[in-house]
Design an enzyme around this catalytic site. Sequence first.
Site, PDB file in Angstrom:
ATOM      1  N   GLU A 336      11.441 -12.938   7.391  1.00 33.29           N
ATOM      2  CA  GLU A 336      12.736 -13.370   7.930  1.00 33.29           C
ATOM      3  C   GLU A 336      13.055 -12.757   9.302  1.00 33.29           C
ATOM      4  O   GLU A 336      14.188 -12.334   9.550  1.00 33.29           O
ATOM      5  CB  GLU A 336      13.846 -13.009   6.939  1.00 33.29           C
ATOM      6  CG  GLU A 336      13.690 -13.715   5.603  1.00 33.29           C
ATOM      7  CD  GLU A 336      14.728 -13.288   4.579  1.00 33.29           C
ATOM      8  OE1 GLU A 336      15.343 -14.172   3.975  1.00 33.29           O
ATOM      9  OE2 GLU A 336      14.918 -12.065   4.377  1.00 33.29           O
TER      10      GLU A 336
HETATM   11  C1  ACM Z   1      12.191 -11.701   1.060  1.00 34.29           C
HETATM   12  O1  ACM Z   1      12.721 -11.986  -0.030  1.00 34.29           O
HETATM   13  N1  ACM Z   1      12.875 -11.829   2.191  1.00 34.29           N
HETATM   14  C2  ACM Z   1      10.826 -11.219   1.126  1.00 34.29           C
END
Ligand code: ACM
Length: 525
Positions: A336
């Site tokens: 992310e």
């Molecule tokens: C995640 O759940 N952002 C690895």
Amino acid sequence: MKIWNIRSVKNLIALGAVYTLFSSCAEKSNNSLLDISFIPQPVNITATHKAFSISSKTNIVCKSNDIQAIGKYLSKLLNPATGFSFTVVENNKKIAKGDILLQLNSAGFSLGNEGYEINITPRNLMLSAYKADGLIRGIQTLRQALPPQIENDSIENINWSIPTGTIRDYPKFEYRGAMLDVARHFFTVDEVKQYIDLLTYYKINTLHLHLSDDQGWRIEIKSWPELTKIGASSSVNNEKTGFYTQDDYTEIVNYAAERCISIIPEIDMPGHTNAALASYAVLNKNGIAADLYSGTEVGFSSLAIHKEITYQFIDDVIRELVAITPGPYIHIGGDESHATEHNDYIYFINNVLDIVTMYNKIAIGWDEIANANINANHIVQYWSNKANTQMGIKKGAKVIFSPAQYAYLDMKYDSTTALGLAWAGTIEVDKAYDWIPDTIIPNIKPYQILGIEAPLWSETLQTTNDIEFMAFPRLCGIAEIGWSQNADLNWEDYKVRLAKHKVRLEALGVNYYKSEKVEWVPAND
Ligand code: ACM
């Protein structure tokens, strides 16, 4: 005053008959090793329908000196409920009836590093394995073969018998992990140890600690002290902040190692780094320290990608972590990173992979890292993106499976669950069990799968009670997916074993979710 009449005496006689019927049924069924509800299900069990009993005279005989610590670990486990002192002795003693024998045995080689064999006769119980890891895994099976009260912490005056027979067992996957997010909320050394004890019971062999995120930095880095002076002082809602000194961390590593569990430290980067960016202005692209963050958004932070100091920082952090991490893996996060431009992300991850390799460790990253120059020395952790994972496999990397819609222990069980999140859906106990890692990515070969991991993110969790409620009983099922053979993975069979396993969860004091998907066996059945 109670008045006895014929009717109540008759009732008493009838009650006695029913009791005798049930207690003799219980004795009969207790005499077969095949009737025990093991989780995870062992590979092979043969029953000989007699019983072995431990008593106050039982010794734990270690066939070699190097396994004395494991003998002591077993003695400590069995002592509180039995009240027996279990002298741990070396092999030079004559083996007496009722003794438990532990041995490392090169003949166990075919069962692998974590495989074990338990031979139970009316006279003795012998646990053999090729490696210490196998003895630790076998001890968990031995606990489950004893009456459930063995997990009580005060003395129970019962017959501590185990049905006779043989168990030969070994894991399906070499990596069976759990992840605990200690960044969103901090968990103390003792809280982590409590979780490790439960992981041990289900033969999980890895605990991945998510040590840094936007909301907090949780590990002392001596060359960058502001990380814990500033970055450890925040958390979600600023509840439960803190950090591990390197001595604390080593205490966790050693506690886990005694149970043959390896700790993997994760420093999530280049995103999920607000706590570091708040600690050091120099790590920010604009040179201004970020404010501490106590919300739950993701994807807004990034280390400065084109500053040399960023890589000096990462080198220092990895070097200090490597010095206190005996296991082979360092987790570099990589998920992310929405505030990092794509080419910058690749440049950054490539540099970090080089740093980890330079310190002779194997880098693991969330599936996004497959976009960088990964190879057979790297591990991709699948959590959401199959295309990334396929790309990683093509580049030679192995995969750890943590599909968010099945394996994320922080997802709510259903819409009424007070704790947890639901962005990947709700995950009832059957859904957490009913998936096969081998079938998620088409045409993946067994050798390309390192194993599975159940992450537990802590945005909504603050206590051991919270951890246990979200992890149990889903983690029991995920542990079985990681350990047991595909032919033994069957929800209809598993849910019956889980229902009977309730009494063990309760004896262990676990705060578990009483799912309506399971017909829980009443307490005194
Ligand atoms: C995640 O759940 N952002 C690895």
